[in-house]
Write a protein that holds these residues in place. Structure first.
Motif, PDB file in Angstrom:
ATOM      1  N   LEU A 295       0.917  -1.297   0.105  1.00  0.00           N
ATOM      2  CA  LEU A 295      -0.095  -0.192   0.170  1.00  0.00           C
ATOM      3  C   LEU A 295       0.727   1.197   0.034  1.00  0.00           C
ATOM      4  N   PHE A 296       1.853   1.338   0.663  1.00  0.00           N
ATOM      5  CA  PHE A 296       2.887   2.130   0.605  1.00  0.00           C
ATOM      6  C   PHE A 296       3.277   2.457  -0.593  1.00  0.00           C
ATOM      7  N   SER A 297       3.750   1.628  -1.216  1.00  0.00           N
ATOM      8  CA  SER A 297       4.291   1.600  -2.718  1.00  0.00           C
ATOM      9  C   SER A 297       3.184   2.293  -3.595  1.00  0.00           C
ATOM     10  N   LEU A 298       1.855   1.843  -3.306  1.00  0.00           N
ATOM     11  CA  LEU A 298       0.901   2.310  -4.203  1.00  0.00           C
ATOM     12  C   LEU A 298       0.674   3.599  -4.164  1.00  0.00           C
ATOM     13  N   PHE A 299       0.812   4.177  -2.796  1.00  0.00           N
ATOM     14  CA  PHE A 299       0.860   5.608  -2.360  1.00  0.00           C
ATOM     15  C   PHE A 299       1.961   6.588  -3.062  1.00  0.00           C
ATOM     16  N   THR A 300       3.164   5.804  -3.211  1.00  0.00           N
ATOM     17  CA  THR A 300       4.275   6.692  -3.602  1.00  0.00           C
ATOM     18  C   THR A 300       3.917   6.882  -5.095  1.00  0.00           C
ATOM     19  N   VAL A 301       3.314   5.987  -5.943  1.00  0.00           N
ATOM     20  CA  VAL A 301       2.976   6.129  -7.333  1.00  0.00           C
ATOM     21  C   VAL A 301       1.735   6.707  -7.689  1.00  0.00           C
ATOM     22  N   LYS A 302       0.613   6.682  -6.947  1.00  0.00           N
ATOM     23  CA  LYS A 302      -0.751   7.216  -6.999  1.00  0.00           C
ATOM     24  C   LYS A 302      -0.784   8.720  -6.518  1.00  0.00           C
ATOM     25  N   ILE A 303      -0.096   8.847  -5.203  1.00  0.00           N
ATOM     26  CA  ILE A 303      -0.433  10.190  -4.550  1.00  0.00           C
ATOM     27  C   ILE A 303       1.100  11.055  -5.012  1.00  0.00           C
ATOM     28  N   LYS A 304       2.030  10.420  -4.465  1.00  0.00           N
ATOM     29  CA  LYS A 304       3.085  11.173  -4.815  1.00  0.00           C
ATOM     30  C   LYS A 304       3.955  11.313  -6.241  1.00  0.00           C
ATOM     31  N   ARG A 305       3.392  10.481  -7.032  1.00  0.00           N
ATOM     32  CA  ARG A 305       3.917  10.267  -8.210  1.00  0.00           C
ATOM     33  C   ARG A 305       5.364  10.149  -8.310  1.00  0.00           C
ATOM     34  N   ASN A 306       5.966   9.201  -7.438  1.00  0.00           N
ATOM     35  CA  ASN A 306       7.136   9.019  -7.460  1.00  0.00           C
ATOM     36  C   ASN A 306       7.223   7.484  -7.996  1.00  0.00           C
ATOM     37  N   PHE A 307       7.400   7.624  -9.195  1.00  0.00           N
ATOM     38  CA  PHE A 307       7.487   6.316 -10.164  1.00  0.00           C
ATOM     39  C   PHE A 307       8.845   5.524  -9.649  1.00  0.00           C
TER      40      PHE A 307
END
Length: 164
Positions: A29-41
């Motif tokens: 979920l943290f990994s998904l947060f980084t990409v979906k919310i933070k846009r840190n691909f």
């Protein structure tokens, strides 16, 4: 048989994998947060590769431990302080079969998702033509690993915790 570190008549590796199953979903979920919310691909990519590698090593070590060192899950369950009745044993076996559906499909889905992403997504990662398929595969993989975790934890509970 020695007790696992969680306090039940288990093995170190079985308890390790159970602990990993508890941690994997929040990390995912943290990994998904980084990409979906933070846009840190880039961080998402690194986390997914790390999670995939750790799970591959953990599950391989677990299978070696359970199958080769202990002769299968039945031998571990047979070490319970309170033996299972035949009905309980059959239930535990059925729960394991349900778990295995997800446990076998998860690495296949995760490997496919990672392989295609590494092949089709540019480096450094950014949205591209593959992004739509990657999102679908990623969500299917996320649901699958979550079901792997839930069913694995439930199997551990019914096989080793209840009435021990």
């Amino acid at each position: 048989m020695a007790h696992g570190f969680l306090g039940y008549r288990s093995t170190f590796m079985l308890d390790f994998v159970v602990s990993a199953l508890i941690l994997i979903v929040p990390l995912l979920l943290f990994s998904l947060f980084t990409v979906k919310i933070k846009r840190n691909f880039s961080l998402h990519k690194k986390l997914q590769i790390l999670l995939g590698a750790v799970l591959l090593v953990a599950v391989t070590a677990f299978e070696i431990d359970v199958q080769l060192m202990h002769g299968g899950w039945q031998n571990i369950v047979d070490q319970r302080e309170t033996p299972l009745t035949p009905e309980q044993f059959q239930y535990v076996r059925n729960v394991l079969y349900v778990h295995l559906v997800f446990a076998v499909s998860t690495p296949l889905l995760w490997a496919t998702t990672l392989f295609l992403a590494l092949k089709r997504i540019p480096d450094p990662p950014k949205p591209c033509a593959h992004s739509g398929l990657h999102k679908k595969l990623g969500w299917i993989s996320t649901i699958d690993i979550t079901l792997t975790s839930v069913t694995g934890l439930y199997w551990y509970y019914v096989a080793l915790v209840v009435s021990s």
